[in-house]
Design a protein around this motif. Sequence first.
Motif, PDB file in Angstrom:
ATOM      1  N   PHE A  88      43.009  -1.831  21.709  1.00 37.39           N
ATOM      2  CA  PHE A  88      43.105  -1.157  23.266  1.00 37.39           C
ATOM      3  C   PHE A  88      43.862   0.208  22.930  1.00 37.39           C
ATOM      4  CE2 PHE A  88      45.344  -0.672  27.037  1.00 37.39           C
ATOM      5  CZ  PHE A  88      44.242  -0.362  27.971  1.00 37.39           C
ATOM      6  N   GLU A  89      45.006   0.009  22.274  1.00 38.53           N
ATOM      7  CA  GLU A  89      45.989   1.104  22.140  1.00 38.53           C
ATOM      8  C   GLU A  89      45.536   2.109  21.468  1.00 38.53           C
ATOM      9  OE1 GLU A  89      50.404   1.753  20.199  1.00 38.53           O
ATOM     10  OE2 GLU A  89      50.081  -0.178  20.768  1.00 38.53           O
ATOM     11  N   TYR A 130      42.970   3.989  23.485  1.00 41.49           N
ATOM     12  CA  TYR A 130      43.868   4.694  24.652  1.00 41.49           C
ATOM     13  C   TYR A 130      44.352   6.075  24.008  1.00 41.49           C
ATOM     14  CZ  TYR A 130      46.593   6.384  28.527  1.00 41.49           C
ATOM     15  OH  TYR A 130      47.272   6.986  29.273  1.00 41.49           O
ATOM     16  N   ARG A 131      44.873   5.989  23.054  1.00 38.35           N
ATOM     17  CA  ARG A 131      45.779   7.183  22.242  1.00 38.35           C
ATOM     18  C   ARG A 131      44.557   8.171  21.826  1.00 38.35           C
ATOM     19  NH1 ARG A 131      49.186   3.919  18.906  1.00 38.35           N
ATOM     20  NH2 ARG A 131      47.656   4.129  17.251  1.00 38.35           N
ATOM     21  N   ALA A 141      42.385   8.955  25.780  1.00 40.32           N
ATOM     22  CA  ALA A 141      42.789   9.257  27.030  1.00 40.32           C
ATOM     23  C   ALA A 141      42.818  10.450  27.574  1.00 40.32           C
ATOM     24  CB  ALA A 141      44.532   8.754  26.742  1.00 40.32           C
ATOM     25  N   ARG A 143      40.819  11.229  30.912  1.00 36.82           N
ATOM     26  CA  ARG A 143      41.844  11.959  32.138  1.00 36.82           C
ATOM     27  C   ARG A 143      41.096  13.030  32.825  1.00 36.82           C
ATOM     28  NH1 ARG A 143      46.557  10.227  29.226  1.00 36.82           N
ATOM     29  NH2 ARG A 143      46.581  12.244  28.299  1.00 36.82           N
ATOM     30  N   GLU A 180      44.881   9.534  36.721  1.00 39.83           N
ATOM     31  CA  GLU A 180      45.482   8.679  35.606  1.00 39.83           C
ATOM     32  C   GLU A 180      45.299   7.170  36.030  1.00 39.83           C
ATOM     33  OE1 GLU A 180      47.389   7.365  32.140  1.00 39.83           O
ATOM     34  OE2 GLU A 180      47.132   9.444  32.646  1.00 39.83           O
ATOM     35  N   VAL A 203      41.811   6.017  35.017  1.00 42.51           N
ATOM     36  CA  VAL A 203      41.682   5.842  33.522  1.00 42.51           C
ATOM     37  C   VAL A 203      42.188   4.458  33.363  1.00 42.51           C
ATOM     38  CG1 VAL A 203      42.440   6.526  31.378  1.00 42.51           C
ATOM     39  CG2 VAL A 203      41.548   8.263  33.000  1.00 42.51           C
ATOM     40  N   HIS A 204      43.430   4.045  33.844  1.00 40.81           N
ATOM     41  CA  HIS A 204      44.113   2.945  33.807  1.00 40.81           C
ATOM     42  C   HIS A 204      43.310   1.705  34.260  1.00 40.81           C
ATOM     43  CE1 HIS A 204      47.216  -0.241  34.358  1.00 40.81           C
ATOM     44  NE2 HIS A 204      47.404   0.054  33.180  1.00 40.81           N
ATOM     45  N   LEU A 230      40.190   1.167  31.974  1.00 40.62           N
ATOM     46  CA  LEU A 230      40.638   0.733  30.589  1.00 40.62           C
ATOM     47  C   LEU A 230      40.982  -0.889  30.695  1.00 40.62           C
ATOM     48  CD1 LEU A 230      42.156   3.660  28.701  1.00 40.62           C
ATOM     49  CD2 LEU A 230      39.773   2.633  28.293  1.00 40.62           C
ATOM     50  N   TRP A 234      38.988  -3.658  28.594  1.00 38.22           N
ATOM     51  CA  TRP A 234      39.957  -4.515  27.839  1.00 38.22           C
ATOM     52  C   TRP A 234      39.963  -5.840  28.370  1.00 38.22           C
ATOM     53  CZ3 TRP A 234      45.319  -6.025  28.140  1.00 38.22           C
ATOM     54  CH2 TRP A 234      45.818  -6.586  27.404  1.00 38.22           C
TER      55      TRP A 234
END
Length: 167
Positions: free
Chosen positions: A8-9, A12-13, A16, A20, A34, A37-38, A41, A45
Amino acid sequence: MAFDGEGFELAYRTHAARLRAVAYHVLGDRDAAEDAVHAALVRVWSSGAYRAERGALLPYLIACVRREALDQARGARRRSAREYRAAPAAELPDAAAAIDPVETQRLHRALDALPAAQRDVIVQAYYGGRTLAEIALAGGVPLGTVKSRLAGALRRLHGALAQGGPW
């Protein structure tokens, strides 16, 4: 099967900024983008809905973020329309309460001479305290149309009041 924390991280990195941008294109607001997106995700996830055999991750995430952003935009429009309907109707000022009741009566006559669409924009904007975007949203018309109606109404009012009429 849900993403693991590292996956997941990494996703996202890696994606993202692009996600966005997609959300911002739909919403036009950085913070709302933002949030979209959050939310998208976290949903992907936690549900484990992504399947690698169906295709690449980025297009899947873009579709999820776009859907989330559209849902947020629709919700915001519905809330705005509800608030608009619940707000008290804009009223013209009382001639007796005005500093110059004769001028107020002239203004009322000039407003009454306007086409209904132009008069409505003037009343909502100047007496109702609504923004042009709010008027457009509530009326279901493009913002440019509201701006044109306002400009036309102001020209007509200026012409009528500058000539000393309407009596």
